[in-house]
Design a protein around this motif. Structure first.
Motif: not given
Length: 170
Positions: A2, A4-5, A7, A29-30
């Motif tokens: 994961d 997702s955090s 940046r 990731p985007d």
């Protein structure tokens, strides 16, 4: 995994080449931004970087390691010690006094510290890097200068920097 955090991905040490930064942009990731930083062992923190934070994105110039960071008064000097105009290539040097993170000496060898870093340019620490600063303030670090006779053993921009603390290291 994961991510997702995630940046930002910070690339630190010597300047990152443009092809690697662009590759990172493609594989991350985007929304995740690769950010270049230029450090030296002696600086203890980034001398120049493409920072992230509440101020927003300052913009990246591929091939540049970013803008000088707070606490580091970075200049480009000619062989005569005169400050060079934007875009001119010379020695990247830190104006004294140094940031608190910077090397303050060599263990049991103050004379070697002075001769290795402080004697080339009065009032400056010689980073032993060549480069330029453009009209927008972005730093372009080209390579480590060969200084076999000094405290640094630097062969080229692809090998690590070794700080020589004792004769056993040479």
């Amino acid at each position: 995994s994961d991510l997702s955090s995630l940046r930002n991905v910070f690339v630190a040490g010597e300047r990152c080449d443009p092809a690697t930064l662009k590759w990172l942009e493609d594989v991350l990731p985007d929304g995740v931004r690769p950010r270049d930083q230029w450090w030296s062992t002696e600086s203890g923190s980034a001398i120049a970087a493409n920072p992230a934070g509440p101020h927003g994105d300052l913009g990246i110039k591929y091939g540049s390691c970013g803008l000088p960071m707070p606490g580091h008064d970075l200049r480009v000097l000619g062989e005569d010690g005169a400050e060079l105009a934007p875009g001119k290539v010379g020695t990247l040097a830190l104006k004294l006094p140094l940031a608190p993170s910077c090397l303050a000496g060599l263990y049991n060898n103050e004379e070697r510290f002075k001769s290795s870093y402080l004697e080339d340019y009065a009032g400056f620490l010689n980073t032993n890097d060549s480069g330029s600063i453009d009209e927008d303030g972005y730093v372009w670090d080209f390579n480590r200068k060969h200084r076999r006779d000094k405290a640094l053993e630097i062969i080229d921009d692809k090998k690590p920097l070794f700080l020589m603390l004792s004769p056993e290291c040479t």
